[in-house]
Design an enzyme around this catalytic site. Structure first.
Site, short mmCIF file in Angstrom:
data_model
loop_
_atom_site.label_atom_id
_atom_site.label_comp_id
_atom_site.label_asym_id
_atom_site.label_seq_id
_atom_site.Cartn_x
_atom_site.Cartn_y
_atom_site.Cartn_z
N CYS A 156 0.84 -1.20 0.00
CA CYS A 156 0.00 0.00 0.00
C CYS A 156 0.88 1.25 0.00
O CYS A 156 1.95 1.28 0.58
CB CYS A 156 -0.96 0.09 1.19
SG CYS A 156 -2.00 -1.36 1.36
N ARG A 192 3.34 0.13 -5.21
CA ARG A 192 3.20 -0.54 -3.92
C ARG A 192 1.89 -1.31 -3.79
O ARG A 192 1.68 -2.06 -2.83
CB ARG A 192 3.27 0.49 -2.80
CG ARG A 192 4.56 1.27 -2.77
CD ARG A 192 4.52 2.31 -1.68
NE ARG A 192 4.49 1.69 -0.37
CZ ARG A 192 5.55 1.30 0.31
NH1 ARG A 192 6.74 1.50 -0.19
NH2 ARG A 192 5.43 0.74 1.48
N TRP A 239 -2.97 -2.64 -1.70
CA TRP A 239 -2.70 -4.03 -2.06
C TRP A 239 -3.40 -4.85 -0.99
O TRP A 239 -3.01 -4.85 0.17
CB TRP A 239 -1.20 -4.30 -2.07
CG TRP A 239 -0.83 -5.66 -2.56
CD1 TRP A 239 -0.64 -6.04 -3.86
CD2 TRP A 239 -0.60 -6.83 -1.77
NE1 TRP A 239 -0.31 -7.38 -3.92
CE2 TRP A 239 -0.28 -7.88 -2.66
CE3 TRP A 239 -0.63 -7.10 -0.40
CZ2 TRP A 239 0.01 -9.17 -2.23
CZ3 TRP A 239 -0.35 -8.40 0.03
CH2 TRP A 239 -0.03 -9.41 -0.88
N ASN A 285 -1.11 1.33 6.02
CA ASN A 285 -0.28 0.38 5.28
C ASN A 285 0.28 -0.60 6.29
O ASN A 285 1.04 -0.20 7.18
CB ASN A 285 0.85 1.17 4.58
CG ASN A 285 1.93 0.26 4.01
OD1 ASN A 285 1.65 -0.89 3.67
ND2 ASN A 285 3.14 0.75 3.91
N GLY A 286 -0.12 -1.85 6.20
CA GLY A 286 0.35 -2.85 7.16
C GLY A 286 -0.77 -3.80 7.53
O GLY A 286 -1.78 -3.87 6.83
N GLU A 293 16.26 -16.69 -11.66
CA GLU A 293 15.83 -15.30 -11.83
C GLU A 293 15.09 -15.12 -13.17
O GLU A 293 14.07 -14.42 -13.24
CB GLU A 293 17.07 -14.38 -11.75
CG GLU A 293 16.84 -12.91 -12.00
CD GLU A 293 15.85 -12.23 -11.05
OE1 GLU A 293 15.42 -12.86 -10.08
OE2 GLU A 293 15.52 -11.06 -11.31
N LYS A 353 11.28 -13.76 -13.38
CA LYS A 353 10.91 -12.58 -14.18
C LYS A 353 9.78 -12.92 -15.13
O LYS A 353 8.81 -12.18 -15.26
CB LYS A 353 12.10 -12.09 -15.02
CG LYS A 353 13.21 -11.31 -14.39
CD LYS A 353 12.88 -9.95 -13.89
CE LYS A 353 12.33 -10.01 -12.50
NZ LYS A 353 13.27 -9.80 -11.42
N GLU A 380 6.33 -13.43 -13.35
CA GLU A 380 5.64 -12.26 -12.79
C GLU A 380 5.20 -11.27 -13.86
O GLU A 380 4.22 -10.56 -13.68
CB GLU A 380 6.45 -11.58 -11.69
CG GLU A 380 7.75 -10.97 -12.08
CD GLU A 380 8.48 -10.32 -10.90
OE1 GLU A 380 7.86 -9.96 -9.89
OE2 GLU A 380 9.71 -10.18 -11.00
N HIS A 388 16.49 -35.36 -13.28
CA HIS A 388 15.87 -35.96 -12.08
C HIS A 388 14.39 -35.64 -11.99
O HIS A 388 13.81 -35.74 -10.91
CB HIS A 388 16.61 -35.49 -10.83
CG HIS A 388 18.05 -35.90 -10.81
ND1 HIS A 388 18.45 -37.19 -10.58
CD2 HIS A 388 19.18 -35.19 -11.05
CE1 HIS A 388 19.77 -37.26 -10.66
NE2 HIS A 388 20.23 -36.06 -10.94
N LYS A 427 5.37 -3.84 -5.38
CA LYS A 427 6.82 -3.68 -5.41
C LYS A 427 7.46 -3.97 -4.07
O LYS A 427 8.50 -4.61 -3.99
CB LYS A 427 7.11 -2.23 -5.83
CG LYS A 427 8.58 -1.91 -5.94
CD LYS A 427 9.18 -2.58 -7.14
CE LYS A 427 10.68 -2.33 -7.25
NZ LYS A 427 11.29 -3.32 -8.14
O1 M6R Z 1 12.71 -5.05 -1.92
P1 M6R Z 1 13.24 -6.44 -1.82
O2 M6R Z 1 14.47 -6.64 -2.64
O3 M6R Z 1 13.46 -6.88 -0.40
O4 M6R Z 1 12.10 -7.33 -2.43
C1 M6R Z 1 12.18 -8.73 -2.47
C2 M6R Z 1 11.16 -9.30 -3.41
O5 M6R Z 1 9.87 -8.96 -3.02
C3 M6R Z 1 11.40 -8.83 -4.85
O6 M6R Z 1 12.69 -9.12 -5.29
C4 M6R Z 1 10.38 -9.50 -5.80
O7 M6R Z 1 10.65 -10.87 -5.88
C5 M6R Z 1 10.44 -8.84 -7.18
N1 M6R Z 1 9.11 -8.56 -7.65
C6 M6R Z 1 11.11 -9.66 -8.21
O8 M6R Z 1 11.14 -9.03 -9.45
#
Ligand code: M6R
Length: 613
Positions: free
Chosen positions: A2, A27, A74, A100-101, A486, A490, A493, A509, A608
């Site tokens: 949020c 956010r 969010w 937010n929380g 990674e 990517k 998401e 395996h 984010k």
């Molecule tokens: O802000 P942070 O690096 O601690 O965030 C960790 C993850 O939430 C963040 O890397 C998330 O996996 C991304 N959306 C990946 O692209």
């Protein structure tokens, strides 16, 4: 999650709040709303969907107000909907709040309030906290709002950053934080409040980062900071080192592609003032000033989430190779609950772009209580993780706004590489020749990334060819195994395509059962000591008619001959390669996502900064 914004001053509050919410949409973006105090009354407007939908719904409304709060959500408690959107109004209509929380003990408080006759119009924990505050006011001779808030916060558990406005106090915003960020911008006769500095930067560069368990009473001409014990605290004013251009798209279609293309500069900025390749030296005060602590470590634990966790996996390989110190990499969410063994003097490297990830933050707090030394590798300057760390190094990637982490990841890799090289030099576990070679190679990374980006159109063609696949497999070995993870993350998401990352040799395996003529398999197959092995893995995929897409070293004819499609990157040492191999994978996910019409900066269900469990 949020995003929250507040304003009190002489300007019109609504345009400032709206613009701020758009900047904070990364956010959370399932609903948004504003509360404005005009004509002596609190007016709340909220809408399911992105901020643009709220903006549309506000056309024709009376927005003439000099104080207001706004929120982009969010969802945690209650589905995304108009009624669950913030701000909320208290039962008597005199208080409005954004949050937010998560208030963890909201159910008990709610039951108590229901027994007293309160009715709720949403499913949120926020409305419960708000009515709890109203109830405390009522039961304490209509005490001041800040007093009621203080009492309430002592009784709730969980995380919060809240902003409150009150009908009878028409120029004051009351704010409090624990676990979720809050920045207050100081203007002339005005104050700005937000989850990060992006909504504030164009009005003032003077800000105060509010700490946990602090409460702020904010009027146009006055900022009072107190702790929960009602003692005043002197606000510590920081000057923002950020330009407006850094948080705008600058002609790109999306923040994500802008951020991918910024990498030659962001990596350069990260190395600048630290890496002296010609002199054969690395200067990192976070390492050099704490070298005894780092050299005496029996082991290093790395704690992170998501993409930052992948950077940690690369760092594990590099630190063990160069420094000969055992390294364990932990998901912060597991670490915080599994009662890990952490002893005084243990070194924990915390990696985080936002510096606000709740799981990472709580894991660090626990480790610190046990005497661990926290070294933060963080992007967001002044963030909670940066502040809880005993030492560290910023990644200097600048604000990362696209939900998918790109430039922050390469910044993390660059910092971690320098940290490892610096420790190895102090420890004497690296030869001078190897040290100097890696320094020179690291210095060349920005230029090599630039040359990769020049060929982005080739990746775009590959993306268009495979965009309709329902699954992808990403395979790599050694330093490129985390890059396979990674690449898969990517793609998932940003394109909503199911993707798995695996060490290439693990494929046989299990995952090999997935291979048929419809499965694209992305190999990260640059020149390294495992090259022949990975060629065999490619043959195994080809033999089963899988489609081989490979990221290879320039001029590697054999790999080309085994691939349906390939992308060449410049030659690099195997320790440096991840900084290069990840770039085409970022581009692949971006181009697949956009080809499928997905809003890649704000993909569904994501946010984010994950400031809740
Ligand atoms: O802000 P942070 O690096 O601690 O965030 C960790 C993850 O939430 C963040 O890397 C998330 O996996 C991304 N959306 C990946 O692209």
């Amino acid at each position: 999650m949020c995003g929250i914004v507040g304003y009190t001053g002489t300007r019109q509050a609504y345009p400032i709040i709206l613009k701020g919410l758009k900047r904070l949409e990364y956010r959370g973006y399932d609903s948004s709303g504003v509360a404005l105090l005009n004509d002596g009354k609190l007016n709340v407007y909220k809408k399911k969907g992105k901020v643009a939908e709220l903006e549309e719904a506000m056309i024709g409304k009376n927005t003439d107000a000099h104080i207001g709060i706004g929120h982009t959500r969010w969802a945690t408690h209650g589905e995304p909907s108009d009624r669950n959107a913030h701000p909320h109004l208290s039962a008597n209509g005199k208080l409005s709040m954004i949050h937010n929380g998560i208030i963890e003990n909201y159910a008990l408080i709610k039951q108590d309030l229901v027994n007293k006759g309160y009715h709720f119009t949403s499913d949120t924990d926020t409305e419960v906290l708000l009515n709890f505050i109203e109830d405390i006011q009522k039961n304490n001779d209509d005490c001041k709002l800040e007093e009621a808030l203080r009492i309430a916060l002592k009784r709730v558990s969980g995380a919060y950053c809240i902003l409150l406005i009150e009908q009878d106090n028409p120029d004051t915003i009351i704010a409090a934080r624990k676990g979720s960020p809050l920045v207050i911008g100081i203007g002339k006769g005005e104050h700005f409040l937000a989850s990060d500095a992006s909504p504030i930067i164009e009005y003032t560069k003077e800000v105060v980062y509010v700490n946990d368990y602090e409460l702020a009473i904010v009027k146009p001409d006055e900022l009072i900071l107190k702790n929960l014990g009602n003692e005043k605290i002197t606000p510590y004013i920081t000057k923002l080192d950020m330009e407006l251009a850094a948080i705008e798209k600058g002609g790109y279609d999306h923040f994500m592609i802008k951020e991918i293309f910024e990498q030659p500069n962001t990596i350069f900025d990260c190395l600048r003032g630290r890496l002296y390749a010609k002199e054969g030296n690395i200067k990192m005060s976070g390492v050099d000033d704490n070298i005894d602590q780092l050299l005496n470590a029996q082991r290093i634990m790395i704690v992170a989430c998501g993409t930052s966790w992948h950077a940690g996996l690369v760092a594990e390989y590099i630190i063990e190779e160069l420094c000969r110190i055992p390294v364990e990499v932990e998901y912060a969410s597991e670490f915080r609950y599994r009662n890990p063994i952490v002893n005084k003097g243990d070194v924990i490297i915390a990696i985080s772009q936002s510096g606000e990830t709740a799981d990472t933050l709580v894991a660090l707090e626990k480790a610190k209580e046990n005497g661990a030394f926290i070294f933060g590798v963080v992007n967001a300057v002044g963030s909670s993780i940066a502040r809880i760390s005993n030492a560290g190094a910023y990644t200097h990637a600048g604000p990362e706004i696209g939900v998918a982490s790109t430039k922050a990841f390469t910044g993390q890799l660059a910092v971690l590489m320098m940290v490892a090289l610096d420790i190895a030099k102090h420890k004497g576990t690296i030869t001078t020749e190897r040290y100097l070679k890696l320094l020179l190679e690291l210095e060349q990374v920005p230029e090599k990334v630039n040359s990769i980006l020049k060929n982005a159109a080739d990746i775009k063609s590959i993306a268009e060819k495979y965009k309709d696949a329902s699954d992808f497999l990403f395979l790599g070995r050694g330093y490129n195994f985390p890059i396979a993870l990674e690449g898969a993350l990517k793609l998932k998401e940003i394109s909503y395509i199911h993707a798995e990352g695996y060490p290439a040799a693990e494929m046989k395996h299990g995952p090999i059962a997935l291979v048929d003529e419809n499965l694209p398999v992305v190999f990260i197959a640059t020149h390294d000591p495992y090259h022949e092995k990975i060629m065999s893995n490619m043959q195994e995929i080809k033999a089963r008619k899988g489609k081989v897409i490979s990221i290879i070293t320039e001029g590697d004819l054999f790999s080309k001959s085994l691939s349906n499609d390939y992308f060449e990157i410049p030659m690099a040492d195997e320790l440096i390669a991840p900084l290069l191999t990840v770039v085409p994978l970022q581009l692949l996910s971006y181009y697949v996502g956009t080809a499928k019409g997905i809003d890649v900066d704000k993909p569904r269900n994501l946010a984010k900064s994950v400031t809740v469990e």
